[in-house]
Design a protein around this motif. Structure first.
Motif: not given
Length: 181
Positions: A25-44
């Motif tokens: 999502a970061y490379f596709a310039d999709n801010a919403t999915l980018n935040l989900v990935g980094f704020f939820y995915g990385f801690p999980l």
């Protein structure tokens, strides 16, 4: 049953998926999915790694439990027998080994290296009584030491539980917890 699922593997899987989605999502310039990935995915992902590092796998049954033994368990199993069976047949976190606290209390675990290790368990019937048999790999704690602790084990695992100890082979101890009549 949640105890049969590895929370470490679950955290790693979901965390990895969400983190990868976040990068895409970061490379596709999709801010919403980018935040989900980094704020939820990385801690999980990090939580899954931490759990996996401290994971204690369930102990397997050495033989399948028959329907007649399951019925006998429902009728006769004590609270202690059920608690031990459920505890060692699920994933655990933050323990050194299954039953480590009990073995230390009973004086069968002077050091981590000498501690007997539960290798398997089985449920059976002995003289009409439900019996839970724990099989230990115990190369450094002798049968004599186990037998000296038998009375203390009976009090510890009691009431209504009779403890018997056998050594079917070298370095192997069978601890049978039988329902008393």
């Amino acid at each position: 049953m949640i105890g049969g699922i590895s929370l470490g593997t679950l955290g790693l899987t979901i965390g990895s998926i969400l983190t990868i989605i976040g990068f895409i999502a970061y490379f596709a310039d999709n801010a919403t999915l980018n935040l989900v990935g980094f704020f939820y995915g990385f801690p999980l992902l990090l939580g899954g790694l931490a759990l996996k590092a401290n994971e204690l796998k369930p102990i397997p049954f050495s033989q399948a439990t028959t329907p007649s033994i399951l019925e006998l368990r429902k009728q006769q199993a004590t609270v202690t027998q059920n608690k031990i069976r459920k505890d060692i047949t699920r994933y655990c976190y933050g323990q050194k080994s299954h039953l480590d606290v009990a073995l230390a209390y009973l004086g069968l675990s002077p050091t981590d290296e000498e501690r007997p290790v539960v290798t398997s368990l089985q449920e059976t019937e002995v003289n009409g009584a439900y019996t839970l048999i724990l099989e230990f790999y115990s190369p450094l704690i002798t049968l004599d030491t186990w037998q000296q602790k038998q009375e203390k084990m009976t009090r510890y695992f009691g009431p209504d539980v009779e403890v018997s100890i056998k050594q079917p082979s070298e370095d192997c101890i069978e601890l049978a917890l039988m329902k008393q009549e």
